[in-house]
Design a protein around this motif. Structure first.
Motif, PDB file in Angstrom:
ATOM      1  N   SER A  25     -52.963 -33.768   4.526  1.00  0.00           N
ATOM      2  CA  SER A  25     -52.424 -32.640   5.278  1.00  0.00           C
ATOM      3  C   SER A  25     -52.486 -31.365   4.441  1.00  0.00           C
ATOM      4  O   SER A  25     -52.263 -31.401   3.223  1.00  0.00           O
ATOM      5  CB  SER A  25     -50.966 -32.910   5.677  1.00  0.00           C
ATOM      6  N   TYR A  26     -52.776 -30.257   5.085  1.00  0.00           N
ATOM      7  CA  TYR A  26     -52.916 -28.983   4.390  1.00  0.00           C
ATOM      8  C   TYR A  26     -52.307 -27.867   5.228  1.00  0.00           C
ATOM      9  O   TYR A  26     -52.160 -27.974   6.437  1.00  0.00           O
ATOM     10  CB  TYR A  26     -54.397 -28.630   4.182  1.00  0.00           C
ATOM     11  N   VAL A  27     -52.024 -26.756   4.538  1.00  0.00           N
ATOM     12  CA  VAL A  27     -51.760 -25.481   5.201  1.00  0.00           C
ATOM     13  C   VAL A  27     -52.728 -24.475   4.592  1.00  0.00           C
ATOM     14  O   VAL A  27     -52.819 -24.350   3.366  1.00  0.00           O
ATOM     15  CB  VAL A  27     -50.306 -25.009   5.003  1.00  0.00           C
ATOM     16  N   LEU A  28     -53.473 -23.770   5.450  1.00  0.00           N
ATOM     17  CA  LEU A  28     -54.368 -22.706   5.004  1.00  0.00           C
ATOM     18  C   LEU A  28     -53.673 -21.371   5.214  1.00  0.00           C
ATOM     19  O   LEU A  28     -53.069 -21.132   6.258  1.00  0.00           O
ATOM     20  CB  LEU A  28     -55.683 -22.742   5.781  1.00  0.00           C
ATOM     21  N   ARG A  29     -53.782 -20.505   4.222  1.00  0.00           N
ATOM     22  CA  ARG A  29     -53.203 -19.157   4.309  1.00  0.00           C
ATOM     23  C   ARG A  29     -54.304 -18.145   4.026  1.00  0.00           C
ATOM     24  O   ARG A  29     -55.024 -18.273   3.029  1.00  0.00           O
ATOM     25  CB  ARG A  29     -52.054 -19.017   3.313  1.00  0.00           C
ATOM     26  N   ARG A  30     -54.427 -17.160   4.901  1.00  0.00           N
ATOM     27  CA  ARG A  30     -55.399 -16.090   4.718  1.00  0.00           C
ATOM     28  C   ARG A  30     -54.855 -14.821   5.379  1.00  0.00           C
ATOM     29  O   ARG A  30     -53.919 -14.877   6.190  1.00  0.00           O
ATOM     30  CB  ARG A  30     -56.752 -16.461   5.318  1.00  0.00           C
ATOM     31  N   PRO A  31     -55.444 -13.652   5.082  1.00  0.00           N
ATOM     32  CA  PRO A  31     -55.001 -12.427   5.751  1.00  0.00           C
ATOM     33  C   PRO A  31     -55.349 -12.461   7.230  1.00  0.00           C
ATOM     34  O   PRO A  31     -56.148 -13.286   7.681  1.00  0.00           O
ATOM     35  CB  PRO A  31     -55.804 -11.327   5.035  1.00  0.00           C
ATOM     36  N   PRO A  32     -54.775 -11.547   8.019  1.00  0.00           N
ATOM     37  CA  PRO A  32     -55.127 -11.474   9.440  1.00  0.00           C
ATOM     38  C   PRO A  32     -56.585 -11.070   9.613  1.00  0.00           C
ATOM     39  O   PRO A  32     -57.233 -10.602   8.672  1.00  0.00           O
ATOM     40  CB  PRO A  32     -54.176 -10.397   9.984  1.00  0.00           C
ATOM     41  N   LEU A  33     -57.094 -11.241  10.824  1.00  0.00           N
ATOM     42  CA  LEU A  33     -58.496 -10.933  11.098  1.00  0.00           C
ATOM     43  C   LEU A  33     -58.808  -9.477  10.787  1.00  0.00           C
ATOM     44  O   LEU A  33     -59.908  -9.147  10.346  1.00  0.00           O
ATOM     45  CB  LEU A  33     -58.819 -11.250  12.563  1.00  0.00           C
ATOM     46  N   HIS A  34     -57.834  -8.599  11.019  1.00  0.00           N
ATOM     47  CA  HIS A  34     -57.989  -7.183  10.675  1.00  0.00           C
ATOM     48  C   HIS A  34     -56.998  -6.877   9.546  1.00  0.00           C
ATOM     49  O   HIS A  34     -55.886  -6.408   9.780  1.00  0.00           O
ATOM     50  CB  HIS A  34     -57.720  -6.295  11.893  1.00  0.00           C
ATOM     51  N   PRO A  35     -57.389  -7.163   8.307  1.00  0.00           N
ATOM     52  CA  PRO A  35     -56.446  -7.095   7.188  1.00  0.00           C
ATOM     53  C   PRO A  35     -56.062  -5.670   6.815  1.00  0.00           C
ATOM     54  O   PRO A  35     -56.773  -4.710   7.124  1.00  0.00           O
ATOM     55  CB  PRO A  35     -57.224  -7.772   6.052  1.00  0.00           C
ATOM     56  N   ARG A  36     -54.905  -5.555   6.167  1.00  0.00           N
ATOM     57  CA  ARG A  36     -54.510  -4.291   5.568  1.00  0.00           C
ATOM     58  C   ARG A  36     -55.360  -4.048   4.322  1.00  0.00           C
ATOM     59  O   ARG A  36     -56.074  -4.936   3.853  1.00  0.00           O
ATOM     60  CB  ARG A  36     -53.022  -4.329   5.205  1.00  0.00           C
ATOM     61  N   ALA A  37     -55.250  -2.857   3.763  1.00  0.00           N
ATOM     62  CA  ALA A  37     -56.131  -2.455   2.667  1.00  0.00           C
ATOM     63  C   ALA A  37     -56.059  -3.407   1.476  1.00  0.00           C
ATOM     64  O   ALA A  37     -57.081  -3.705   0.849  1.00  0.00           O
ATOM     65  CB  ALA A  37     -55.788  -1.029   2.227  1.00  0.00           C
ATOM     66  N   ARG A  38     -54.864  -3.903   1.179  1.00  0.00           N
ATOM     67  CA  ARG A  38     -54.692  -4.723  -0.021  1.00  0.00           C
ATOM     68  C   ARG A  38     -54.488  -6.200   0.299  1.00  0.00           C
ATOM     69  O   ARG A  38     -54.103  -6.969  -0.576  1.00  0.00           O
ATOM     70  CB  ARG A  38     -53.505  -4.208  -0.847  1.00  0.00           C
ATOM     71  N   SER A  39     -54.726  -6.609   1.532  1.00  0.00           N
ATOM     72  CA  SER A  39     -54.429  -7.980   1.927  1.00  0.00           C
ATOM     73  C   SER A  39     -55.125  -9.013   1.056  1.00  0.00           C
ATOM     74  O   SER A  39     -54.521  -9.999   0.628  1.00  0.00           O
ATOM     75  CB  SER A  39     -54.814  -8.211   3.394  1.00  0.00           C
TER      76      SER A  39
END
Length: 341
Positions: A53-67
């Motif tokens: 089991s895993y959890v993936l974490r990434r910025p949103p599709l339209h990331p902020r400048a420093r995401s």
């Protein structure tokens, strides 16, 4: 931890599968894919593959400048904390190369626990002793973080002059809100008095360490079977500075008697703020003689941060009701600061 809606195009599972295969992680089909909800706008998805089991974490599709940079920092912190007693999510692997999936991402093991500001299940809800101990465990988990050698995070933050920078840094932030058309300026009783008190009473020295940067009840996951902190989450604000500011942050946001707190969700029966300090002191060799200063500093900083949303609401860049709510919270924080001064 993430928004309730996930744009499926934010995760390319074919690319993710190839990347996982190259790292020797269990292969096969992606199963039980589901969003992890609540908190920041970062995308978090739970899934199973190859029996793991895993959890993936990434910025949103339209990331902020420093995401992407924020996620790189989080991954670096979690890598350092992986083999320590700190109750942090256990990192499995991280991809800091944006070209692989269009953004930085990392995999971590799921946390079995709950957020006490959202829900309070049994046995916690019906056992006053467990709820009281939850508060002490929050202080204990923070003390564990304060004991980690920050040397592994070389270049992470600027501990030199950290305390001296705080008041000018956040007063400058507040002044910057004046550029927002429609914001009349800060109407915060006690602002100048609090800033002056902080400058006059600033600790002369401190021992640098790893700071979470946003340590409060809503960023803790508690174990389902008892009062233990299962994980400290949302490491976006982590830096190397003065860990006692994390303790001050906990005190500034902690529920007062009756369950009223800045970020409490109405949970009652936790250990008192004084008990938190005593618990932390018993587990740390840090000098807590100026602990009230750190609580005032936390009220001051968090209040100014929240005032930013009020300023943006005045400029039509955020919902008015949210701006009004957070402005009221800012006033409550500055009033709370007076109780520590």
């Amino acid at each position: 931890m993430t928004s309730t809606h996930i744009d499926v195009t934010a995760i390319d599972f074919d690319v993710l599968g190839a990347w996982m295969d190259a790292r020797g992680l269990p292969g096969g089909a992606f199963e039980r894919v589901a969003p992890v909800t609540g908190g920041t706008q970062n995308v978090m998805v739970r899934f199973e593959r190859g029996g793991a089991s895993y959890v993936l974490r990434r910025p949103p599709l339209h990331p902020r400048a420093r995401s992407n940079e924020v996620l790189r920092r989080e991954a670096r912190v979690l890598t350092v904390l992986r083999d320590t007693p700190v109750a942090a999510p256990r990192l499995v692997a991280a991809c800091t190369d944006e070209s692989v999936m269009g953004a930085v991402f990392y995999l971590m093991e799921p946390v079995l626990g709950f957020n006490a500001t959202v829900e309070l299940p049994e046995p916690h809800a019906g056992d006053p002793a467990i709820r009281h101990r939850m508060g002490l465990e929050a202080a204990s988990a923070l003390a564990d973080l304060g004991r980690v050698d920050h040397g592994a995070l070389d270049g992470f933050g600027r501990p030199e002059g950290f305390l001296e920078r705080q008041v000018p840094r956040w007063m400058g932030e507040l002044d910057g809100y004046g550029a927002l058309r429609g914001y009349p300026g800060p109407d915060i009783p006690g602002l100048a008095e609090t800033a002056g008190w902080l400058e006059r009473n600033r600790p002369k020295e401190f021992t640098p360490g790893i700071m979470h940067g946003d340590y409060h009840l809503a960023n803790l996951m508690f174990a389902c079977d008892g009062p233990r902190v299962a994980a400290i989450v949302d490491w976006e604000m982590c830096t190397v500075g003065d860990p006692l500011l994390d303790l001050g942050w906990l005190l500034a946001t902690w529920p007062a008697p009756g369950g009223v707190g800045v970020i409490s969700g109405g949970v009652t029966g936790l250990a008192t703020a004084a008990e938190l300090v005593d618990c932390y002191a018993a587990l740390s060799d840090r000098d807590l003689s100026a602990v009230d200063w750190y609580a005032v500093m936390a009220c001051f900083k968090l209040g100014i941060v929240l005032e930013g949303t009020h300023a943006r609401a005045c400029a039509g860049k955020a919902p008015k009701e949210i701006g009004d709510l957070l402005h009221a919270t800012t006033l409550n924080l500055f009033a709370r600061a007076q109780t520590f001064m």
